[in-house]
Design a protein around this motif. Structure first.
Motif, PDB file in Angstrom:
ATOM      1  N   ALA A 108       0.831  -1.207   0.000  1.00  0.00           N
ATOM      2  CA  ALA A 108       0.000   0.000   0.000  1.00  0.00           C
ATOM      3  C   ALA A 108       0.862   1.253   0.000  1.00  0.00           C
ATOM      4  CB  ALA A 108      -0.929  -0.005   1.216  1.00  0.00           C
ATOM      5  N   ALA A 109       1.912   1.258   0.835  1.00  0.00           N
ATOM      6  CA  ALA A 109       2.800   2.422   0.903  1.00  0.00           C
ATOM      7  C   ALA A 109       3.546   2.624  -0.409  1.00  0.00           C
ATOM      8  CB  ALA A 109       3.803   2.239   2.046  1.00  0.00           C
ATOM      9  N   ALA A 110       4.056   1.525  -0.973  1.00  0.00           N
ATOM     10  CA  ALA A 110       4.852   1.630  -2.192  1.00  0.00           C
ATOM     11  C   ALA A 110       4.023   2.087  -3.385  1.00  0.00           C
ATOM     12  CB  ALA A 110       5.521   0.284  -2.501  1.00  0.00           C
ATOM     13  N   MET A 111       2.786   1.612  -3.482  1.00  0.00           N
ATOM     14  CA  MET A 111       1.939   2.015  -4.606  1.00  0.00           C
ATOM     15  C   MET A 111       1.546   3.481  -4.501  1.00  0.00           C
ATOM     16  SD  MET A 111      -0.491  -1.272  -5.536  1.00  0.00           S
ATOM     17  CE  MET A 111      -0.966  -1.694  -3.878  1.00  0.00           C
ATOM     18  N   ALA A 112       1.256   3.935  -3.270  1.00  0.00           N
ATOM     19  CA  ALA A 112       0.947   5.357  -3.092  1.00  0.00           C
ATOM     20  C   ALA A 112       2.151   6.215  -3.463  1.00  0.00           C
ATOM     21  CB  ALA A 112       0.514   5.630  -1.652  1.00  0.00           C
ATOM     22  N   ASP A 113       3.348   5.766  -3.100  1.00  0.00           N
ATOM     23  CA  ASP A 113       4.572   6.489  -3.472  1.00  0.00           C
ATOM     24  C   ASP A 113       4.762   6.502  -4.983  1.00  0.00           C
ATOM     25  OD1 ASP A 113       5.251   7.118  -0.892  1.00  0.00           O
ATOM     26  OD2 ASP A 113       6.636   5.441  -0.635  1.00  0.00           O
ATOM     27  N   ALA A 114       4.496   5.353  -5.621  1.00  0.00           N
ATOM     28  CA  ALA A 114       4.782   5.203  -7.050  1.00  0.00           C
ATOM     29  C   ALA A 114       3.953   6.141  -7.914  1.00  0.00           C
ATOM     30  CB  ALA A 114       4.546   3.750  -7.486  1.00  0.00           C
ATOM     31  N   VAL A 115       2.762   6.519  -7.443  1.00  0.00           N
ATOM     32  CA  VAL A 115       1.922   7.436  -8.231  1.00  0.00           C
ATOM     33  C   VAL A 115       2.081   8.882  -7.767  1.00  0.00           C
ATOM     34  CG1 VAL A 115       0.239   5.646  -8.810  1.00  0.00           C
ATOM     35  CG2 VAL A 115      -0.123   7.057  -6.767  1.00  0.00           C
ATOM     36  N   GLY A 116       3.056   9.128  -6.885  1.00  0.00           N
ATOM     37  CA  GLY A 116       3.304  10.486  -6.432  1.00  0.00           C
ATOM     38  C   GLY A 116       2.349  10.966  -5.366  1.00  0.00           C
ATOM     39  N   GLY A 117       1.774  10.032  -4.611  1.00  0.00           N
ATOM     40  CA  GLY A 117       0.836  10.389  -3.552  1.00  0.00           C
ATOM     41  C   GLY A 117      -0.608  10.316  -4.008  1.00  0.00           C
ATOM     42  N   VAL A 118      -1.496  10.074  -3.056  1.00  0.00           N
ATOM     43  CA  VAL A 118      -2.922   9.921  -3.346  1.00  0.00           C
ATOM     44  C   VAL A 118      -3.705  10.943  -2.537  1.00  0.00           C
ATOM     45  CG1 VAL A 118      -4.908   8.369  -3.200  1.00  0.00           C
ATOM     46  CG2 VAL A 118      -2.662   7.463  -3.835  1.00  0.00           C
ATOM     47  N   GLU A 119      -4.607  11.667  -3.198  1.00  0.00           N
ATOM     48  CA  GLU A 119      -5.420  12.670  -2.513  1.00  0.00           C
ATOM     49  C   GLU A 119      -6.467  11.990  -1.644  1.00  0.00           C
ATOM     50  OE1 GLU A 119      -8.232  15.376  -4.674  1.00  0.00           O
ATOM     51  OE2 GLU A 119      -6.727  16.881  -4.140  1.00  0.00           O
ATOM     52  N   ALA A 120      -6.457  12.318  -0.358  1.00  0.00           N
ATOM     53  CA  ALA A 120      -7.409  11.724   0.566  1.00  0.00           C
ATOM     54  C   ALA A 120      -7.874  12.784   1.559  1.00  0.00           C
ATOM     55  CB  ALA A 120      -6.772  10.546   1.313  1.00  0.00           C
ATOM     56  N   CYS A 121      -9.017  12.514   2.189  1.00  0.00           N
ATOM     57  CA  CYS A 121      -9.600  13.469   3.116  1.00  0.00           C
ATOM     58  C   CYS A 121      -9.617  12.870   4.519  1.00  0.00           C
ATOM     59  CB  CYS A 121     -11.014  13.831   2.679  1.00  0.00           C
ATOM     60  SG  CYS A 121     -11.696  15.283   3.514  1.00  0.00           S
ATOM     61  N   VAL A 122      -9.007  13.557   5.466  1.00  0.00           N
ATOM     62  CA  VAL A 122      -8.976  13.115   6.858  1.00  0.00           C
ATOM     63  C   VAL A 122     -10.082  13.861   7.610  1.00  0.00           C
ATOM     64  CG1 VAL A 122      -7.566  12.869   8.926  1.00  0.00           C
ATOM     65  CG2 VAL A 122      -6.487  12.759   6.660  1.00  0.00           C
ATOM     66  N   PRO A 123     -11.041  13.129   8.222  1.00  0.00           N
ATOM     67  CA  PRO A 123     -12.183  13.799   8.864  1.00  0.00           C
ATOM     68  C   PRO A 123     -11.804  14.673  10.051  1.00  0.00           C
ATOM     69  CG  PRO A 123     -12.628  11.452   8.502  1.00  0.00           C
ATOM     70  CD  PRO A 123     -11.174  11.669   8.247  1.00  0.00           C
ATOM     71  N   ASN A 124     -10.717  14.347  10.753  1.00  0.00           N
ATOM     72  CA  ASN A 124     -10.328  15.105  11.940  1.00  0.00           C
ATOM     73  C   ASN A 124      -8.848  14.866  12.233  1.00  0.00           C
ATOM     74  OD1 ASN A 124     -11.937  12.437  12.817  1.00  0.00           O
ATOM     75  ND2 ASN A 124     -10.167  12.686  14.169  1.00  0.00           N
ATOM     76  N   ASP A 125      -8.248  15.714  13.041  1.00  0.00           N
ATOM     77  CA  ASP A 125      -6.863  15.496  13.452  1.00  0.00           C
ATOM     78  C   ASP A 125      -6.762  14.176  14.202  1.00  0.00           C
ATOM     79  OD1 ASP A 125      -6.043  17.895  12.387  1.00  0.00           O
ATOM     80  OD2 ASP A 125      -6.127  18.996  14.280  1.00  0.00           O
ATOM     81  N   VAL A 126      -5.712  13.417  13.918  1.00  0.00           N
ATOM     82  CA  VAL A 126      -5.491  12.135  14.584  1.00  0.00           C
ATOM     83  C   VAL A 126      -4.115  12.154  15.230  1.00  0.00           C
ATOM     84  CG1 VAL A 126      -5.454   9.626  14.326  1.00  0.00           C
ATOM     85  CG2 VAL A 126      -6.886  10.999  12.807  1.00  0.00           C
ATOM     86  N   ASN A 127      -4.077  11.924  16.529  1.00  0.00           N
ATOM     87  CA  ASN A 127      -2.810  11.917  17.255  1.00  0.00           C
ATOM     88  C   ASN A 127      -2.871  10.869  18.366  1.00  0.00           C
ATOM     89  OD1 ASN A 127      -1.095  14.269  16.203  1.00  0.00           O
ATOM     90  ND2 ASN A 127      -3.054  15.285  16.614  1.00  0.00           N
ATOM     91  N   GLN A 128      -2.894   9.618  17.981  1.00  0.00           N
ATOM     92  CA  GLN A 128      -2.879   8.541  18.956  1.00  0.00           C
ATOM     93  C   GLN A 128      -2.432   7.256  18.294  1.00  0.00           C
ATOM     94  OE1 GLN A 128      -6.823   7.040  20.276  1.00  0.00           O
ATOM     95  NE2 GLN A 128      -7.703   8.746  19.103  1.00  0.00           N
ATOM     96  N   PHE A 129      -1.998   6.308  19.133  1.00  0.00           N
ATOM     97  CA  PHE A 129      -1.513   5.014  18.661  1.00  0.00           C
ATOM     98  C   PHE A 129      -0.390   5.172  17.639  1.00  0.00           C
ATOM     99  CE2 PHE A 129      -6.118   4.343  19.593  1.00  0.00           C
ATOM    100  CZ  PHE A 129      -5.952   3.599  20.755  1.00  0.00           C
ATOM    101  N   GLY A 130       0.392   6.232  17.796  1.00  0.00           N
ATOM    102  CA  GLY A 130       1.521   6.434  16.888  1.00  0.00           C
ATOM    103  C   GLY A 130       1.131   6.964  15.531  1.00  0.00           C
ATOM    104  N   ILE A 131      -0.153   7.299  15.341  1.00  0.00           N
ATOM    105  CA  ILE A 131      -0.635   7.796  14.055  1.00  0.00           C
ATOM    106  C   ILE A 131      -0.872   9.298  14.169  1.00  0.00           C
ATOM    107  CG2 ILE A 131      -2.533   7.719  12.394  1.00  0.00           C
ATOM    108  CD1 ILE A 131      -2.867   4.773  13.048  1.00  0.00           C
ATOM    109  N   HIS A 132      -0.324  10.049  13.222  1.00  0.00           N
ATOM    110  CA  HIS A 132      -0.440  11.504  13.247  1.00  0.00           C
ATOM    111  C   HIS A 132      -0.897  11.984  11.864  1.00  0.00           C
ATOM    112  CE1 HIS A 132       1.635  11.388  17.095  1.00  0.00           C
ATOM    113  NE2 HIS A 132       2.541  10.604  16.531  1.00  0.00           N
ATOM    114  N   LEU A 133      -2.150  12.417  11.788  1.00  0.00           N
ATOM    115  CA  LEU A 133      -2.716  12.908  10.540  1.00  0.00           C
ATOM    116  C   LEU A 133      -3.424  14.230  10.808  1.00  0.00           C
ATOM    117  CD1 LEU A 133      -4.322   9.587   9.207  1.00  0.00           C
ATOM    118  CD2 LEU A 133      -2.267  10.687   8.305  1.00  0.00           C
TER     119      LEU A 133
END
Length: 506
Positions: free
Chosen positions: A181-206
């Motif tokens: 999943a990471a490599a394919m997203a990198d290969a196309v130069g990133g994928v546009e996605a929408c994050v509903p809210n700030d996320v800062n837990q379980f080591g995930i920061h969006l």
């Protein structure tokens, strides 16, 4: 030296250069195919059940047939995936499962997400020691992937479970892990996605909002469940559907060219596990070519109709069985056929009382007119239902806009230059208000509380109703009667929907 001699020398030089270029490309292609072949991992076909749904039969000799592909996302931490997903190496689960149905015309597709917590029957599955398990009822769907406790999972067991559940014959199964999943997203130069809210837990920061995700951030977006949106697996599936839509859009926008496809293919195959039918680079390329004509507007995602059963999920009947039946018969969600012709059926709302001209074929200009469908009530799936009605009529350039609750009357707004197409749209929504809005870039259909999905009838005493004994939007045999069953419509997301729209189930 004569001019004719110079021309012959230039010609020989040009032919020589062309030959060198051809040989170079062929050589590079052969080398690259060999590299991809070495990347690909296949799973044992001996684990696929011997008793399976029948393979589809061509309508006419030589005609194309529908293809069903099972896409699985593995959360295995094996083989270095723990660097992206955290945790220790161990048995992988398939928390993402999408049945992609490619219609026989190879111009339309539906992807059905199966909730991981769905209670299902897991049929007999093969273990690594060659023994077969006994069938088990009321098991979580994602546990099929863990049968045998293999670190890389048991794709064949999940395939057997899906075939048992749906009655669809799965032609191919593809498993992608975190690294893929990471490599394919990198290969196309990133994928546009929408994050509903700030996320800062379980080591995930969006960060909240529309943004381009790749690498670790893409994996975090796809796997996060707690602390994002409504914290549910259903909400996570909707984000995954939106992410896949954006990736398809990105690849199609860049074109099916070698500079686009080769890095993507190299990245994907390093982390794919596939059935033997896709086990070579050539087979993967042939499959990719067979679906390259499917437009984003002709891809629909559906979450299998569901309801909570305590901490688990059960599929809603008869809507779920209706969905599987539609796909087995290669029909669209509103019951139309695309088999063999690639042409759209007449308007599903056509019938007595339909405005004159609503059944005449659209001109190419009308079919290509840009349309935006807006849910003006807030009822889940309303815009998707309206979009399917437009598609059934032949409109091809359709986008779903963000919800805008509070509208009583259905409204069709358009620039005067688009009046001919707008008239056709208005004919599909009886009672809709037609409003000229000079400067509008698209025909905007805002569905109000007066809108009823195609196939419902209005009884003067009791309001909208269905045929006696039928599920909402269905005929007596359980199939859609010119409409989409409620359980399907409210779980539908068009691939060209605004990536920030409808990201939670609540």
């Amino acid at each position: 030296m004569s001019s004719s001699t110079r021309r012959r020398r230039y010609l020989r030089t040009a032919i020589g250069l062309a030959a060198v270029l051809v040989l170079s490309v062929v050589g590079a292609g052969a080398w690259f195919y060999h590299r991809l072949d070495n990347n690909i991992t296949t799973f044992d076909a001996g684990g696929v059940a011997t008793e399976r749904p029948p393979a589809p039969v061509p309508v006419t000799p030589g005609a194309s047939v529908p293809v069903n592909v099972l896409l699985l996302g593995s959360d295995s931490r094996d083989d270095g995936n723990n660097a992206l997903g955290g945790g220790d190496e161990g048995v992988g689960h398939s928390d993402t499962a999408i049945v992609l149905h490619i219609y026989a015309d190879h111009k339309h597709a539906v992807g059905v997400s199966i909730p991981r917590d769905t209670l299902v029957t897991i049929p007999s599955c093969k273990l690594s020691n060659g023994n077969w398990t006994a069938p088990r009822n009321d098991q979580m769907f994602n546990s099929a992937f863990t049968v045998g406790a293999d670190a890389k999972g048991n794709p064949a067991c999940t395939q057997n479970t899906v075939e048992k559940l749906t009655g669809l014959r799965i032609d191919h199964t593809v498993v992608v892990d975190f690294k893929g999943a990471a490599a394919m997203a990198d290969a196309v130069g990133g994928v546009e996605a929408c994050v509903p809210n700030d996320v800062n837990q379980f080591g995930i920061h969006l960060k909240k909002g529309l943004q381009k995700l790749s690498g670790q951030s893409a994996v975090d977006y796809l796997r996060a469940r707690h602390g994002i949106g409504d914290n549910s697996d259903i909400g996570r599936m909707k984000r995954q559907q939106a992410f896949l839509s954006s990736m398809i859009k990105k690849v199609q926008g860049q074109g099916f060219s070698l500079p686009t496809l080769l890095p993507l293919a190299d990245a994907a195959t390093k982390s794919l596990t596939v059935d033997e039918g896709l086990g070579t680079a050539m087979k993967l390329v042939d499959f990719a070519r067979s679906v390259q004509d499917i437009k984003l507007s002709d891809v629909t995602f559906v979450t299998a109709p569901w309801r909570f059963a305590g901490e688990r999920v059960r599929l809603v009947q008869p809507d779920a069985d209706t969905l599987w039946k539609l796909l087995r018969e290669d029909r669209t969600l509103d019951g139309q056929s695309t088999t063999g012709t690639g042409q759209q059926a007449a308007s599903p709302t056509a019938g007595p009382g339909t405005p004159a001209g609503a059944d005449t074929p659209l001109t190419p200009e009308q079919a290509a007119a840009p349309l935006t469908v807006v849910n003006g009530v807030g009822t889940p799936g309303l815009a998707g239902s309206g979009s399917e009605t437009l598609k059934g009529r032949g409109f091809r350039n359709i986008t779903l806009g963000p919800n805008s609750p509070g509208h009583q009357a259905t409204r069709v707004a358009y620039d005067p230059a688009l009046k001919a197409a707008a008239d056709q749209v208005v004919a599909l929504f009886p009672g809709a208000q037609a409003v000229e809005e000079p400067g509008s870039e698209a025909i905007t259909v805002t569905l109000g509380s007066d809108y009823r999905p195609a196939g419902t009838r209005i009884d003067s005493a009791s309001g909208p109703s269905q045929a006696p004994g039928a599920a909402p939007g269905t005929a007596a045999d359980g199939t859609p009667s010119n409409g989409i069953p409620t359980g399907i419509a409210e779980n539908t997301r068009n691939a060209d929907t605004d990536p920030c729209a409808d990201l939670t189930f609540g």
